[in-house]
Design a protein around this motif. Structure first.
Motif, short mmCIF file in Angstrom:
data_model
loop_
_atom_site.label_atom_id
_atom_site.label_comp_id
_atom_site.label_asym_id
_atom_site.label_seq_id
_atom_site.Cartn_x
_atom_site.Cartn_y
_atom_site.Cartn_z
N LEU A 32 -19.23 -12.66 -0.54
CA LEU A 32 -18.45 -11.50 -0.94
C LEU A 32 -18.18 -11.54 -2.43
CD1 LEU A 32 -15.92 -11.55 2.04
CD2 LEU A 32 -18.00 -10.21 1.83
N SER A 33 -18.43 -10.43 -3.09
CA SER A 33 -18.26 -10.37 -4.54
C SER A 33 -16.78 -10.34 -4.91
CB SER A 33 -18.94 -9.11 -5.09
OG SER A 33 -18.63 -8.94 -6.46
N CYS A 34 -16.44 -11.05 -5.98
CA CYS A 34 -15.07 -10.97 -6.51
C CYS A 34 -15.13 -10.89 -8.03
CB CYS A 34 -14.24 -12.16 -6.05
SG CYS A 34 -14.89 -13.75 -6.58
N VAL A 35 -16.17 -10.24 -8.54
CA VAL A 35 -16.32 -10.12 -9.98
C VAL A 35 -15.29 -9.13 -10.52
CG1 VAL A 35 -17.89 -9.46 -11.84
CG2 VAL A 35 -18.77 -10.61 -9.81
N GLY A 36 -14.55 -9.54 -11.54
CA GLY A 36 -13.61 -8.65 -12.18
C GLY A 36 -14.23 -8.00 -13.40
N ARG A 91 -8.22 0.15 -20.99
CA ARG A 91 -8.95 -0.83 -20.21
C ARG A 91 -7.99 -1.78 -19.51
NH1 ARG A 91 -13.78 1.12 -19.64
NH2 ARG A 91 -15.01 -0.80 -19.87
N LYS A 92 -8.24 -1.97 -18.21
CA LYS A 92 -7.45 -2.90 -17.41
C LYS A 92 -8.39 -3.77 -16.60
CE LYS A 92 -3.48 0.21 -16.71
NZ LYS A 92 -2.64 0.91 -15.69
N LEU A 93 -7.98 -5.02 -16.39
CA LEU A 93 -8.77 -5.90 -15.54
C LEU A 93 -8.62 -5.48 -14.09
CD1 LEU A 93 -10.53 -8.40 -15.08
CD2 LEU A 93 -8.44 -9.78 -15.05
N VAL A 94 -9.74 -5.29 -13.40
CA VAL A 94 -9.76 -4.87 -12.00
C VAL A 94 -10.57 -5.88 -11.22
CG1 VAL A 94 -10.30 -3.02 -10.39
CG2 VAL A 94 -9.64 -2.46 -12.74
N ILE A 95 -9.99 -6.37 -10.10
CA ILE A 95 -10.61 -7.45 -9.33
C ILE A 95 -10.68 -7.08 -7.86
CG2 ILE A 95 -10.35 -9.85 -8.58
CD1 ILE A 95 -8.83 -10.38 -11.17
N PRO A 96 -11.87 -7.07 -7.25
CA PRO A 96 -11.94 -7.00 -5.79
C PRO A 96 -11.56 -8.36 -5.22
CG PRO A 96 -14.15 -7.13 -6.73
CD PRO A 96 -13.19 -7.06 -7.88
N CYS A 97 -10.71 -8.38 -4.21
CA CYS A 97 -10.23 -9.65 -3.67
C CYS A 97 -10.17 -9.57 -2.15
CB CYS A 97 -8.87 -10.04 -4.25
SG CYS A 97 -7.62 -8.73 -4.20
N TRP A 98 -10.04 -10.73 -1.52
CA TRP A 98 -10.20 -10.83 -0.08
C TRP A 98 -9.05 -11.60 0.53
CZ3 TRP A 98 -14.32 -8.07 1.60
CH2 TRP A 98 -15.27 -7.73 0.63
N SER A 99 -8.49 -11.08 1.59
CA SER A 99 -7.43 -11.77 2.31
C SER A 99 -8.02 -12.92 3.12
CB SER A 99 -6.68 -10.82 3.24
OG SER A 99 -7.50 -10.49 4.36
N LEU A 138 -5.75 -14.61 -6.12
CA LEU A 138 -6.18 -13.47 -5.31
C LEU A 138 -7.50 -13.74 -4.60
CD1 LEU A 138 -5.30 -10.58 -7.78
CD2 LEU A 138 -4.27 -10.93 -5.53
N VAL A 139 -8.39 -14.49 -5.25
CA VAL A 139 -9.72 -14.73 -4.67
C VAL A 139 -9.87 -16.14 -4.13
CG1 VAL A 139 -10.74 -13.00 -6.19
CG2 VAL A 139 -10.72 -15.39 -6.90
N VAL A 158 -14.02 -29.42 -5.68
CA VAL A 158 -13.41 -28.18 -5.18
C VAL A 158 -13.74 -27.07 -6.18
CG1 VAL A 158 -11.28 -26.99 -4.57
CG2 VAL A 158 -11.58 -29.42 -4.00
N VAL A 159 -14.35 -25.99 -5.68
CA VAL A 159 -14.81 -24.91 -6.55
C VAL A 159 -14.08 -23.62 -6.16
CG1 VAL A 159 -16.80 -23.61 -7.37
CG2 VAL A 159 -17.06 -26.03 -6.72
N LEU A 160 -13.41 -23.01 -7.12
CA LEU A 160 -12.74 -21.73 -6.91
C LEU A 160 -13.42 -20.66 -7.76
CD1 LEU A 160 -10.37 -23.93 -6.37
CD2 LEU A 160 -8.86 -21.98 -6.66
N PRO A 161 -13.64 -19.48 -7.18
CA PRO A 161 -14.16 -18.40 -8.02
C PRO A 161 -13.12 -17.95 -9.03
CG PRO A 161 -13.62 -17.59 -5.83
CD PRO A 161 -13.44 -19.07 -5.79
N VAL A 162 -13.58 -17.56 -10.19
CA VAL A 162 -12.73 -17.00 -11.25
C VAL A 162 -13.26 -15.61 -11.57
CG1 VAL A 162 -11.83 -17.28 -13.59
CG2 VAL A 162 -12.28 -19.30 -12.16
N PRO A 163 -12.54 -14.55 -11.19
CA PRO A 163 -13.08 -13.19 -11.32
C PRO A 163 -13.47 -12.80 -12.74
CG PRO A 163 -11.12 -13.20 -9.94
CD PRO A 163 -11.21 -14.55 -10.57
N TYR A 164 -12.65 -13.24 -13.69
CA TYR A 164 -12.91 -12.84 -15.07
C TYR A 164 -12.47 -13.98 -15.99
CZ TYR A 164 -12.72 -10.23 -19.46
OH TYR A 164 -12.91 -9.80 -20.74
#
Length: 669
Positions: A470-474, A481-489, A509-510, A525-531
């Motif tokens: 699942l994508s979480c690219v911000g 301009r505002k940072l926008v992030i798709p995130c997942w519960s 959030l991700v 341990v690897v965590l995604p970083v949206p931006y």
């Protein structure tokens, strides 16, 4: 300058601890309209819980607040009527004691009413997490009762020109309270020269409606009163028939199939059925059924034939019907978040609902085998041709909802004489224009989908398939301009966060997308970083606290690696030392609750790290909530007999609730 708006609020013993009533009062006192341009009239129904004194205290210091002390009537109708009689405003707004106005509500509604010369102006309403009625898809300077579906807005939460109400002698009849509102509103609808809709500003947040058993006689009498208003102010014909069908649907058929009726005692159920069957035979002829959705046509047949048992069976057969939404892709395109979806109505067992085909016609099959509808009633060909998918976003804090554009098609497949119908489409979220052409406010927005199949409708959260990447690219989107992030519960439900409060929050959030790898005796341990900002982000540490009596804590430096802007997220990597035996400076077997530390501040991450005795680690992010409860059931009894054990069990339980929430039941299984 005279009073522009009078707000009338009937009050009846809200109680000293009623937060909703307090919020209602505050919302009225904090309006952006100058206080000398509006008045608030509380019509108190002889409350004996201290409410009278509280309101008098407010009125003593607020010149634009009046309190009317009435004799007890037990109904809000008298309070509303008395309030209307003494109101001085050019317009009157009617509010419930547990509703609250948005701060700018009176100002924007009055301005819109004057600009459109409206006798009735309907400001946008919010009710819990329900999607907005179709009337609020856009502003309407000249709304039509049927075309714009105003009958779906039957409550009195509207701005009325006071001279119009007086000239038409529109007042609240002394009948069942909800139907008293509807009789008042339908008379206003049918006699107003101009009805306007203000959709692009939230005006009122509706409070919880009181629930209780329906009085069969009072309810039937109230429906008759509403129909009498329709008869007095409309001519026979299609418009009247469609209005009649609306109250047949909402006032009769939905009651005889809803959860309150199904859970009522047999004698209560029988009394309501008998009363509404008599009303049906008296005021709702069979010719109206063509205006009903097909599943309610089936109810109408059983009501007229006097078969409450089969009506119960029909209602039970519909329980568990839901929509299955498959999110096939989510990506950024030209600054918009694009979602490819396929949605379909399914029954309680997850099987798609199908229609029977005869030539070029489609027919609905009732879910109980001994019910056969006449062909004219079962024919859903035209309704299926209007099947569609809708996607909307909901702000988790305010409840604000906006529909977003969807392009796609309704698909059909046929197997023998059964036709399956589903919808595929592409939804595009442009955060710069999604709020009626304006940017979305900051915060987290849930993504929902609703399907109209031609026979039924259902809605659900948009969720990704388990096992899918699942994508979480911000991205930076909108103007400014505002940072926008798709995130997942934890349940893999999709949300979109506009302008996270901090770099840490964007990672939290991700964080359900965290993963682990093993190499050379270490766990990474690897965590995604949206931006990842051009600076590379601030120094970070992963803090792991063991969920056990000793509560050991270890802090590990983490490296932030950039991704590809707009295409791939960055990642935060922490090299975690592992040993099979307890000790300082490393982690051992057990459960570890992670936190992210940046600039000396720690935030919780949305997963739990489980270390096995063989040195293998895995992430638990809500997908297996039973894991911790099972472990506690095995060890908890022993732990409670050890020093500090009871505290450990309480801590483990607390962490389970916090990090591993129980997912909602899956109606598709």
């Amino acid at each position: 300058m005279g009073v522009k708006v009078s707000v009338v609020v009937p009050v009846s013993e809200p109680g000293p601890d009623d937060d909703a009533f307090d919020a209602c009062v505050r919302s009225l006192l904090e309006q952006s309209m100058p206080s000398d341009e509006y008045e608030v009239i509380f019509a108190d129904d002889r409350s004996g819980d201290g409410t009278r004194e509280r309101l008098d205290a407010v009125a003593a210091v607020r010149p634009n607040v009046r309190v009317l002390h009435l004799e007890h009537a037990g109904s809000p109708a008298r309070g509303r009527n008395v309030g209307l009689a003494v109101a001085q405003g050019e317009y009157v707004y009617l509010l419930g004691q547990r509703d609250r106005l948005a701060r700018v509500a009176l100002e924007v509604m009055y301005r819109s009413a004057v600009e459109t010369d409206a006798d009735v102006l309907i400001g946008r309403l919010v009710s819990g997490d329900n999607p907005p009625p179709r009337a609020f898809t856009r502003n309407r300077e000249r709304a039509d009762i049927l075309r714009d579906r105003l009958l779906g807005l039957p409550t009195a939460h509207k701005l009325f020109r006071r001279a119009f109400l007086d000239a038409r002698d529109i007042r609240f009849p002394d009948i069942e309270p909800d139907l008293s509102e509807q009789a008042f509103v339908v008379k206003a609808y049918l006699t107003a020269k101009v009805i306007a809709v203000l959709a692009d500003h939230i005006c009122c947040h509706l409070g919880p409606s009181p629930e209780g058993p329906v009085d069969p006689a009072a309810h039937a009498s109230g429906i008759r009163a509403v129909l009498d208003v329709i008869d007095a102010h409309s001519d026979p014909g299609d418009q009247r028939d469609r209005m009649y069908a609306h109250w047949f649907r909402t006032g009769v058929l939905r009651l005889l199939g809803g959860r309150p009726w199904l859970s009522a005692r047999p004698d209560q159920r029988a009394a309501l059925f008998a009363s509404l069957r008599e009303l049906t035979r008296e005021r709702f002829p069979e010719e109206l059924d063509r205006h009903l959705p097909v599943h309610l046509r089936a109810r109408a047949v059983l009501v007229r034939s006097g078969e409450p048992g089969r009506l119960v069976a029909l209602s039970e057969a519909f329980r568990g019907t839901s929509v299955r939404a498959e999110l096939r892709d989510v990506r950024w395109e030209d600054g918009s978040l694009t979602m490819d979806l396929a949605v379909e109505i399914v029954d309680a067992h997850g099987a798609p609902l199908t229609f029977r085909a005869e030539g070029d016609r489609l027919f609905w099959t009732p879910p109980i085998s001994d019910l056969v509808l006449p062909a004219a009633l079962a024919d859903v060909t035209d309704a299926v041709s209007r099947a569609r998918m809708e996607v909307y976003i909901r702000h988790i804090d305010t409840g604000l909802i906006f529909f977003i554009p969807v392009s796609g098609e309704v698909c059909r497949s046929q197997d023998a004489d059964r036709v399956r119908v589903w919808a595929v489409g592409r939804a595009r979220l442009d955060v710069g224009t999604a709020a009626f052409g304006r940017p979305l406010r900051s915060g987290e927005w849930e993504v929902h989908v609703r399907m109209h199949s031609g026979a039924q409708q259902a809605r659900t959260r948009v969720a990704g398939q388990h096992g899918a990447q699942l994508s979480c690219v911000g991205v930076l989107a909108g103007e400014p301009r505002k940072l926008v992030i798709p995130c997942w519960s934890e349940q893999r439900e999709l949300s979109v966060c506009v302008e996270p409060r901090s770099f840490s929050e964007s990672i939290v959030l991700v964080s359900p997308g965290a993963s682990v790898t093993h190499r050379e005796g270490h766990v990474f341990v690897v965590l995604p970083v949206p931006y990842v900002p051009p600076s590379g982000g601030p120094p970070a540490e992963l803090v792991l606290r063991q969920i056990a009596s000793r509560g050991r804590v270890i802090a590990i430096p983490a490296l932030v690696e950039p991704g590809v802007p707009g295409r791939f997220p960055g990642q935060l990597v922490a090299k975690v030392p592992v040993r099979r035996l307890p000790g300082e400076g490393h982690i051992g077997p057990g459960l570890w609750a992670p936190r992210l530390r940046i600039d000396g501040k720690e935030v919780d991450l949305r997963f739990v790290l489980e270390m096995g005795r063989a040195g293998r680690a895995r992430v638990q992010a809500g997908g297996e909530p039973g894991m911790l409860s099972t472990r506690r059931s095995l060890l908890g009894r022993l732990a409670t007999h050890l020093p500090g054990g009871r505290h450990a069990v309480r801590l483990a339980h607390k962490l389970q609730q916090r990090y591993l929430p129980t997912p909602p039941p899956d109606h598709g299984s």
